[in-house]
Design a protein around this motif. Structure first.
Motif, PDB file in Angstrom:
ATOM      1  N   LYS A  28      48.094  40.361  40.368  1.00  0.00           N
ATOM      2  CA  LYS A  28      48.603  39.781  41.610  1.00  0.00           C
ATOM      3  C   LYS A  28      48.921  38.304  41.425  1.00  0.00           C
ATOM      4  O   LYS A  28      49.972  37.813  41.843  1.00  0.00           O
ATOM      5  CB  LYS A  28      47.563  39.988  42.725  1.00  0.00           C
ATOM      6  CG  LYS A  28      47.931  39.367  44.060  1.00  0.00           C
ATOM      7  CD  LYS A  28      46.825  39.625  45.066  1.00  0.00           C
ATOM      8  CE  LYS A  28      47.066  38.855  46.348  1.00  0.00           C
ATOM      9  NZ  LYS A  28      45.959  39.051  47.319  1.00  0.00           N
TER      10      LYS A  28
ATOM     11  N   GLU B  19      43.570  41.656  40.485  1.00  0.00           N
ATOM     12  CA  GLU B  19      43.716  40.279  40.968  1.00  0.00           C
ATOM     13  C   GLU B  19      44.522  39.451  39.978  1.00  0.00           C
ATOM     14  O   GLU B  19      45.358  38.624  40.382  1.00  0.00           O
ATOM     15  CB  GLU B  19      42.328  39.666  41.183  1.00  0.00           C
ATOM     16  CG  GLU B  19      42.334  38.264  41.778  1.00  0.00           C
ATOM     17  CD  GLU B  19      42.963  38.204  43.156  1.00  0.00           C
ATOM     18  OE1 GLU B  19      43.519  37.132  43.502  1.00  0.00           O
ATOM     19  OE2 GLU B  19      42.929  39.224  43.889  1.00  0.00           O
TER      20      GLU B  19
ATOM     21  N   ALA C 153      49.413  44.735  48.789  1.00  0.00           N
ATOM     22  CA  ALA C 153      48.754  43.441  48.920  1.00  0.00           C
ATOM     23  C   ALA C 153      49.718  42.306  48.579  1.00  0.00           C
ATOM     24  O   ALA C 153      49.708  41.244  49.227  1.00  0.00           O
ATOM     25  CB  ALA C 153      47.524  43.380  48.011  1.00  0.00           C
TER      26      ALA C 153
ATOM     27  N   ASP D 162      52.069  41.881  51.581  1.00  0.00           N
ATOM     28  CA  ASP D 162      51.399  41.244  52.718  1.00  0.00           C
ATOM     29  C   ASP D 162      51.212  39.740  52.486  1.00  0.00           C
ATOM     30  O   ASP D 162      51.422  38.921  53.395  1.00  0.00           O
ATOM     31  CB  ASP D 162      50.042  41.901  52.966  1.00  0.00           C
ATOM     32  CG  ASP D 162      50.169  43.304  53.559  1.00  0.00           C
ATOM     33  OD1 ASP D 162      51.267  43.620  54.057  1.00  0.00           O
ATOM     34  OD2 ASP D 162      49.181  44.063  53.508  1.00  0.00           O
ATOM     35  N   ASP D 163      50.811  39.356  51.250  1.00  0.00           N
ATOM     36  CA  ASP D 163      50.638  37.930  50.945  1.00  0.00           C
ATOM     37  C   ASP D 163      51.963  37.184  51.056  1.00  0.00           C
ATOM     38  O   ASP D 163      52.038  36.085  51.618  1.00  0.00           O
ATOM     39  CB  ASP D 163      50.065  37.758  49.528  1.00  0.00           C
ATOM     40  CG  ASP D 163      48.580  38.064  49.483  1.00  0.00           C
ATOM     41  OD1 ASP D 163      47.979  38.287  50.559  1.00  0.00           O
ATOM     42  OD2 ASP D 163      48.023  38.115  48.371  1.00  0.00           O
TER      43      ASP D 163
ATOM     44  N   GLN E 268      53.277  34.053  53.512  1.00  0.00           N
ATOM     45  CA  GLN E 268      53.871  32.790  53.055  1.00  0.00           C
ATOM     46  C   GLN E 268      55.200  32.520  53.754  1.00  0.00           C
ATOM     47  O   GLN E 268      55.505  31.379  54.110  1.00  0.00           O
ATOM     48  CB  GLN E 268      54.096  32.843  51.542  1.00  0.00           C
ATOM     49  CG  GLN E 268      52.813  32.883  50.711  1.00  0.00           C
ATOM     50  CD  GLN E 268      53.105  32.993  49.223  1.00  0.00           C
ATOM     51  OE1 GLN E 268      54.211  32.685  48.780  1.00  0.00           O
ATOM     52  NE2 GLN E 268      52.118  33.434  48.449  1.00  0.00           N
TER      53      GLN E 268
ATOM     54  N   MET F  64      52.580  36.537  41.654  1.00  0.00           N
ATOM     55  CA  MET F  64      52.838  35.498  42.648  1.00  0.00           C
ATOM     56  C   MET F  64      53.001  34.131  42.015  1.00  0.00           C
ATOM     57  O   MET F  64      53.175  33.126  42.711  1.00  0.00           O
ATOM     58  CB  MET F  64      51.689  35.464  43.666  1.00  0.00           C
ATOM     59  CG  MET F  64      51.540  36.741  44.482  1.00  0.00           C
ATOM     60  SD  MET F  64      52.989  37.124  45.485  1.00  0.00           S
ATOM     61  CE  MET F  64      52.950  35.787  46.672  1.00  0.00           C
TER      62      MET F  64
END
Length: 883
Positions: free
Chosen positions: A759, A756, A797, A800-801, A805, A763
């Protein structure tokens, strides 16, 4: 109407009355012929008899031989279902004379059987002979009374049979049935011979010559006869139909197919039902004879046939596995003639179901890709070889399956381009057959066997015995003597040494000669079928043919091997009890160190099942029950409940081993056919422990296990590991499992937190400076970022995020970890017609030194060795988007 069963039994009964030995069909996997993929003719099991390398007790034989032609030189797969007489599986009726009767008697038998027993009109039959075979021409006139115009001379090699470039050969005489002038086609040898009016039903081969190197052809001292008549073809003639798929057997199978699929065999559906009926036979008999689906060799051909049938079931509307539901109908039709089929029924059904479930998972995606690739194509067009290769490489579609799917649309495949794309994978993927790997028959050993006869094996009752040296083979030829330091194989008139067979390795030991010479035996192999070759080296002295010696087996090694072999039988029964009666043996290794057992089962064996299997075997071991062996005829043993190996051809008499007491009073726990050496009582095995379980092929699992002292030492070692682990954690051994579970949970929690954090960093969250927003690349929104320290499994992941957006656009992430790059590309659904994630990720992979990449049109991944070029990969993907 004459049923196919009646025709088969009528053929066998006719020749049995004329002093022919009724010989059971050999398995579809030839044991002594590395040149053949599958048994494809009735003479295959007699090949060594015709070449003179093997002799039979009786000079006449009759068979109904199982045959498969679906790979290698004899491949009818593409035509099956679309023509009247092509099959992947068929039965070949044949009568054989090994140096006994010749042309006249063979012609008499054929004419009598066809016109009297089978009742065919004489005026509907005509024959061909080799143009130079005046003898056969005259005999047909004499025996059958045929006129010259119904005895057609053929000058080509179509009417001259050869086993190979050299060896036995001879002219043929083919018998044809005339369906009448209403059917198009001309007689054999005419320009219209490819029509369907005149159908070949029987071929008589007159084996009278031997072809030598250099073109010389000499007469054989004992000419022989080899005939072949397709059962399905003669059934069609006798039942008054013009298509093999209309005989009673196929009507029953197609009726079952119609019931299961709720589809009528009419119009375009007719060919699909015929494919399913034909392929059901071939795949079922191949599995009954020990072949398992795989990605190479015979197993790959089996899988191709399976998938072709399954695709036709899909065309008929099947949304769930159906092939396994048809097996009972096949067993009903053919199980009486071929008892291996009902014995293997449960295994066949479970394997078919598992294979069809696996195929259906990829079928939809593959067909969707095919539909997309052929959009805009028309009849006569060819699909690109690259697309056909993608179907194979990504979705497991063999080339012939793609061709079959396009056939109904009138399209083809650019096979030349496909072959180029296959490159190094071609041989493995399409399984161009390179031979079975089985040892070819050795002329030297057959000559020795014919001269000396079989070795008398005494090892069931003793470990040492005196014998006379009858043959020495060294350097590939027979020798008269052997000197100290030389290696070779020794043959004795009798021996206590077991020769490798049935999964059990050969014995080791020493041979001490009366003259003081000493030979060390490292292995024992069976040569010429039943002669024991003692492999090793002469440690001292000199030996010659006729010398006597004492042969002594390494008793400790034999004892450990015996225990492992007997445990294998107990394991087989326990597997069937715990996992189901579909379990069947697929192979084994039995040595002094361990045992290995391969078996049919569609999924992994759970830890609980392993524990139950071990407990059951050890319970029988503790019974300390006497192991009993009896000699019986194979059919009597099987009727009495003994298990036989699928694909194994047994002799006239077999040893039947019974061990343990069953839960049902008066019954034995394990009863199997086996010629190996075994314990006297189950307690001699002492202890049984499974040490590994895993997959070796589709639907085939492997268990490795130990017995006796080896099992005890393994358990002691495991206990030592547990003690040391507990000491390291400073806890009692009893708390080890709980503590390890807690540590695993803790690690997983930390990994999730780390993922996390990576990630958020990638991002722009978690306190990091936010990266720039989406770019506009030629009107398309694009996010492309390099994520340091992020592995490939975490990229999805992120993609996909980022797609969420964007709403509409393309996303590319390059994770860099340990100097290597992992790429992931995503395309939003609205842009899939314009961009392919697979194509974009391959462009990026090339920038980091990688090749290829795979996935779907909306998400794909790839990798490369050079993480320092990550930014170059992003730039390459942007350029590809811009066009």
């Amino acid at each position: 109407m004459t049923s196919l069963r009646d025709i088969r039994s009528g053929f066998l009964d006719y020749f049995a009355k004329h002093d022919h030995e009724v010989v059971a069909s050999s398995p579809l996997v030839p044991k002594d012929d590395p040149t053949l993929l599958f048994t494809n003719a009735g003479m295959v099991q007699f090949k060594n008899v015709f070449t003179g390398q093997e002799k039979r007790a009786r000079p006449r034989a009759v068979t109904t031989q199982k045959c498969v032609r679906a790979g290698g030189k004899h491949n009818d797969l593409d035509n099956v279902g679309y023509t009247a007489r092509h099959h992947t599986f068929f039965e070949m009726l044949g009568n054989f004379s090994f140096g006994d009767y010749f042309k006249e008697r063979a012609i008499e038998h054929a004419w009598t059987l066809l016109t009297k027993d089978f009742g065919l009109p004489k005026d509907k039959l005509l024959v061909t002979v080799y143009s130079e075979d005046d003898e056969a021409h005259g005999l047909w006139k004499k025996v059958a009374g045929l006129s010259d115009d119904r005895i057609i001379r053929i000058s080509t090699m179509d009417n001259f049979w050869m086993m190979g470039d050299t060896g036995p050969c001879g002219p043929c005489s083919e018998i044809f049935f005339d369906h009448g002038p209403s059917i198009p086609g001309g007689p054999p040898g005419s320009p219209d011979e490819d029509g369907d009016r005149f159908i070949e039903i029987w071929n008589l081969v007159f084996m009278q010559f031997e072809q030598k190197d250099g073109g010389e052809r000499i007469s054989l001292p004992k000419p022989s006869i080899d005939t072949g008549m397709g059962l399905e073809r003669i059934a069609a003639v006798l039942q008054g139909v013009h298509n093999n798929y209309e005989v009673d057997l196929f009507r029953a199978l197609i009726e079952a197919s119609q019931d299961v699929l709720s589809s009528t065999a009419e119009g375009e559906a007719l060919a699909s039902h015929r494919v399913i009926a034909d392929h059901l036979r071939s795949v079922s008999f191949l599995m009954a004879d020990g072949v398992s689906p795989s990605n190479e060799g015979r197993g790959y051909v089996l899988r191709r046939i399976m998938r072709r049938a399954m695709r036709h079931a899909h065309l008929l509307g099947a949304s769930e596995p159906v092939m396994h539901k048809l097996v009972p109908a096949l067993v009903e039709q053919m199980g009486e003639a071929f008892p291996e089929l009902p014995r293997a029924q449960e295994m066949i059904q479970s394997t078919l179901e598992a294979e069809e479930e696996r195929f259906q998972r990829t079928l939809g995606r593959g067909l969707a890709l095919l539909d997309e690739a052929t959009r805009g194509m028309k009849a006569g067009d060819a699909l690109s070889g690259d697309t056909a290769f993608r179907l194979y490489d990504t979705y497991g579609f063999p080339l012939d399956l793609t061709q079959d799917a396009l056939r109904a649309r009138g399209m083809s495949v650019d096979t030349d381009a496909f072959e180029v794309a296959m490159e190094g994978q071609r041989d493995a993927a399409r399984a161009n057959w390179k031979g079975s790997g089985d040892a070819a028959p050795d002329a030297v050993w057959f000559a020795v066997r014919d001269r000396l006869g079989k070795t008398e094996f005494l090892g069931y009752d003793c470990h040492a015995e005196k014998g006379e040296l009858t043959a020495i083979v060294a350097g590939g030829s027979e020798q008269d003597r052997l000197e100290a330091g030389q290696s070779g194989e020794l043959v004795f008139d009798r021996t206590p040494f077991y020769g490798e067979s049935g999964g059990q390795i050969g014995d080791a030991g020493v041979i001490e000669f009366a003259n003081g010479a000493r030979f060390v035996v490292d292995d024992v192999q069976k040569r010429g079928g039943d002669m024991h070759g003692h492999v090793g080296h002469l440690e001292s002295g000199s030996i010659a043919i006729g010398d006597t010696a004492t042969l002594t087996v390494d008793e400790g090694r034999r004892s450990r091997t015996r225990a492992n072999h007997s445990a294998t039988h107990l394991l087989h029964r326990a597997l069937r009890d715990v996992l189901g009666t579909h379990v069947s043996q697929k192979g084994s290794y039995v040595g002094p160190d361990r045992l290995r057992f391969d078996f049919s089962h569609p999924r992994s064996v759970s830890a609980d099942e392993i524990a139950r299997i071990e407990a059951e075997v050890n319970a029988v071991i503790r019974q300390n029950d006497v192991a009993e062996t009896k000699e019986m005829a194979p059919e009597d043993a099987i009727k009495a409940g003994a298990l036989a190996l699928f694909g194994e051809k047994y002799g006239d008499m077999v040893r039947v081993l019974a061990m343990g007491r069953d839960v049902e009073p008066g019954r034995r726990y394990s009863v199997e056919l086996c010629g190996g050496t075994h314990v006297a009582r189950t307690g001699d095995i002492a202890l049984f422990k499974i040490v590994s379980e895993g997959a070796v092929a589709s639907g085939v699992r492997r268990i490795e296990a130990l017995t006796g002292e080896a099992a005890r030492q393994w358990l002691e070692n495991q206990a030592g590991i547990a003690r040391k682990s507990a000491e390291a954690l400073k806890i009692p051994v009893g708390d080890l499992q709980t503590r390890i579970a807690a540590l695993v949970d803790e690690r997983r929690s930390l990994e999730r937190q780390l993922a996390e954090a990576k990630k958020q960093l990638a991002m722009g969250g978690g306190g990091a400076a936010a990266p720039a927003g989406p770019e506009d690349v030629d009107g398309t929104k694009f996010i492309g970022r390099v994520a340091e320290g992020v592995g490939g499994k975490d990229l999805r992941a992120l993609v996909d995020d980022a797609k969420g957006q964007l709403g509409s656009g393309v996303v590319a992430f390059v994770g860099v970890n340990d100097g290597k790059a992992a790429l992931a590309v995503g395309v939003t659904d609205d842009l899939r017609d314009r961009f392919s994630a697979v194509e974009l990720v391959r462009v990026g992979a090339e920038a980091v030194g990688g090749k290829g990449g795979g996935g779907r049109e909306d998400f794909a991944q790839a990798g490369g060795p050079d993480g320092s070029k990550a930014e170059d990969a992003i730039a390459a993907i942007k350029s590809a988007i811009a066009g």
